[in-house]
Design a protein around this motif. Structure first.
Motif, mmCIF file in Angstrom:
data_model
loop_
_atom_site.group_PDB
_atom_site.id
_atom_site.type_symbol
_atom_site.label_atom_id
_atom_site.label_comp_id
_atom_site.label_asym_id
_atom_site.label_seq_id
_atom_site.Cartn_x
_atom_site.Cartn_y
_atom_site.Cartn_z
ATOM 1 N N TYR A 156 14.627 21.592 31.404
ATOM 2 C CA TYR A 156 14.111 20.538 32.276
ATOM 3 C C TYR A 156 12.723 20.122 31.813
ATOM 4 O O TYR A 156 11.939 20.954 31.342
ATOM 5 N N PHE A 157 12.402 18.856 31.992
ATOM 6 C CA PHE A 157 11.102 18.326 31.614
ATOM 7 C C PHE A 157 10.322 17.934 32.860
ATOM 8 O O PHE A 157 10.856 17.258 33.735
ATOM 9 N N GLU B 265 9.974 12.195 27.048
ATOM 10 C CA GLU B 265 11.269 12.719 27.493
ATOM 11 C C GLU B 265 12.228 12.869 26.319
ATOM 12 O O GLU B 265 12.995 13.837 26.250
ATOM 13 N N LEU B 266 12.183 11.959 25.387
ATOM 14 C CA LEU B 266 13.029 12.077 24.195
ATOM 15 C C LEU B 266 12.664 13.326 23.396
ATOM 16 O O LEU B 266 13.542 14.065 22.935
ATOM 17 N N THR B 267 11.372 13.595 23.260
ATOM 18 C CA THR B 267 10.921 14.815 22.586
ATOM 19 C C THR B 267 11.451 16.052 23.304
ATOM 20 O O THR B 267 11.939 16.993 22.668
ATOM 21 N N ALA B 268 11.357 16.058 24.630
ATOM 22 C CA ALA B 268 11.837 17.196 25.420
ATOM 23 C C ALA B 268 13.343 17.401 25.223
ATOM 24 O O ALA B 268 13.809 18.533 25.067
ATOM 25 N N ARG B 269 14.095 16.324 25.222
ATOM 26 C CA ARG B 269 15.551 16.430 25.021
ATOM 27 C C ARG B 269 15.883 17.128 23.700
ATOM 28 O O ARG B 269 16.745 17.994 23.633
ATOM 29 N N TYR B 270 15.201 16.721 22.639
ATOM 30 C CA TYR B 270 15.491 17.310 21.330
ATOM 31 C C TYR B 270 14.975 18.737 21.221
ATOM 32 O O TYR B 270 15.558 19.557 20.511
ATOM 33 N N PHE B 271 13.897 19.033 21.924
ATOM 34 C CA PHE B 271 13.410 20.414 22.000
ATOM 35 C C PHE B 271 14.487 21.303 22.604
ATOM 36 O O PHE B 271 14.835 22.351 22.037
ATOM 37 N N PHE B 272 15.048 20.893 23.722
ATOM 38 C CA PHE B 272 16.075 21.712 24.367
ATOM 39 C C PHE B 272 17.334 21.809 23.515
ATOM 40 O O PHE B 272 17.987 22.850 23.479
ATOM 41 N N GLY C 221 18.856 19.180 31.527
ATOM 42 C CA GLY C 221 19.125 19.098 32.963
ATOM 43 C C GLY C 221 18.365 18.010 33.683
ATOM 44 O O GLY C 221 18.503 17.859 34.892
ATOM 45 N N GLY C 222 17.546 17.241 32.963
ATOM 46 C CA GLY C 222 16.834 16.134 33.582
ATOM 47 C C GLY C 222 15.337 16.347 33.649
ATOM 48 O O GLY C 222 14.803 17.331 33.141
ATOM 49 N N ALA C 223 14.681 15.377 34.285
ATOM 50 C CA ALA C 223 13.221 15.362 34.303
ATOM 51 C C ALA C 223 12.686 15.148 35.713
ATOM 52 O O ALA C 223 13.298 14.463 36.524
ATOM 53 N N PHE C 224 11.526 15.733 35.949
ATOM 54 C CA PHE C 224 10.758 15.516 37.169
ATOM 55 C C PHE C 224 9.470 14.834 36.736
ATOM 56 O O PHE C 224 8.640 15.444 36.053
ATOM 57 N N LEU C 225 9.319 13.562 37.085
ATOM 58 C CA LEU C 225 8.246 12.736 36.554
ATOM 59 C C LEU C 225 7.424 12.132 37.678
ATOM 60 O O LEU C 225 7.982 11.624 38.665
ATOM 61 N N GLY D 248 21.255 25.455 38.773
ATOM 62 C CA GLY D 248 21.755 24.869 37.538
ATOM 63 C C GLY D 248 22.132 23.421 37.673
ATOM 64 O O GLY D 248 22.806 22.862 36.805
ATOM 65 N N ASN D 249 21.677 22.783 38.738
ATOM 66 C CA ASN D 249 21.965 21.368 38.947
ATOM 67 C C ASN D 249 21.091 20.503 38.061
ATOM 68 O O ASN D 249 19.969 20.896 37.712
ATOM 69 N N ASN D 250 21.567 19.332 37.765
ATOM 70 C CA ASN D 250 20.730 18.351 37.080
ATOM 71 C C ASN D 250 19.747 17.760 38.079
ATOM 72 O O ASN D 250 20.037 17.684 39.270
ATOM 73 N N ILE D 251 18.596 17.353 37.598
ATOM 74 C CA ILE D 251 17.586 16.730 38.433
ATOM 75 C C ILE D 251 17.287 15.349 37.897
ATOM 76 O O ILE D 251 17.625 15.023 36.762
ATOM 77 N N SER D 252 16.638 14.540 38.707
ATOM 78 C CA SER D 252 16.238 13.209 38.205
ATOM 79 C C SER D 252 14.967 12.771 38.886
ATOM 80 O O SER D 252 14.533 13.323 39.852
#
Length: 195
Positions: free
Chosen positions: A125-126, A142-149, A157-161, A191-195
């Motif tokens: 999660y980011f 967020e794109l960087t975080a996605r590729y990190f994971f 699992g999504g981001a809290f921004l 383990g839910n996705n967040i947005s």
């Protein structure tokens, strides 16, 4: 449930830390356990592109990133937290992300396809805060975080921004966001996705 939070903010008691602590309240309420590591307290050198990890599956640079690698292995959920700096993540967070090249090499170069992927309960999660309210302020980070994971072999699992918080700890005065962060912690444990 072990959750690792990597706080990439160099600012002590800053907005990223405030949000991670609110998320932790939700994690604890859901029966989870979260460890927050402040990356600026560690000595993590940048990737030197030596290619050693392509042969060994391990980074040849010996510094505090070895602590982070061990914590990643012990975790089922990982949070990358960073303030936005020029529409990207902080230098401290980026050094950690870049050093995940060793895990990328292990996943994509040295591991057989059938052994490569973890099950979907491994999630990343980011969490990010920006002073700007720009429409695309989080896109690059967020794109960087996605590729990190992806390099860690964790599903995104999504981001809290949160936009519009600049002063140290200012987000602590946003009760709706703090409650949303607490609920985010509950969802991360499940383990839910967040947005």
């Amino acid at each position: 449930m072990k959750i690792l939070a990597l706080n990439g903010s160099p600012r002590e008691k800053g907005n990223t830390q405030v949000l991670l602590e609110a998320i932790n309240r939700g994690v604890v309420a859901a029966g989870g356990e979260m460890e927050i590591i402040r990356l600026s307290d560690l000595d993590i050198a940048p990737c030197i592109a030596c290619g050693g990890c392509n042969k060994e599956g391990k980074c040849l640079v010996r510094d505090d990133m070895t602590i982070v690698y061990d914590k990643i292995e012990e975790s089922r959920r990982i949070i990358l937290g960073s303030p936005i700096y020029f529409y990207g993540i902080s230098a401290q967070a980026k050094a950690c992300v870049d050093r995940a090249q060793a895990l990328w090499s292990l996943k994509y170069i040295l591991t057989a396809e059938k052994d490569r992927n973890r099950d979907s309960s491994y999630k990343g999660y980011f969490v990010s805060v920006a002073a700007s309210r720009g429409e695309k302020v989080f896109c690059g980070a967020e794109l960087t975080a996605r590729y990190f994971f992806d390099a860690l072999d964790f599903f995104y699992g999504g981001a809290f921004l949160v936009k519009g918080a600049d002063r140290r700890g200012e987000v602590g005065g946003f009760p709706e966001e703090l409650e949303r962060a607490r609920e985010c912690g509950l969802n991360i444990v499940k383990g839910n996705n967040i947005s």
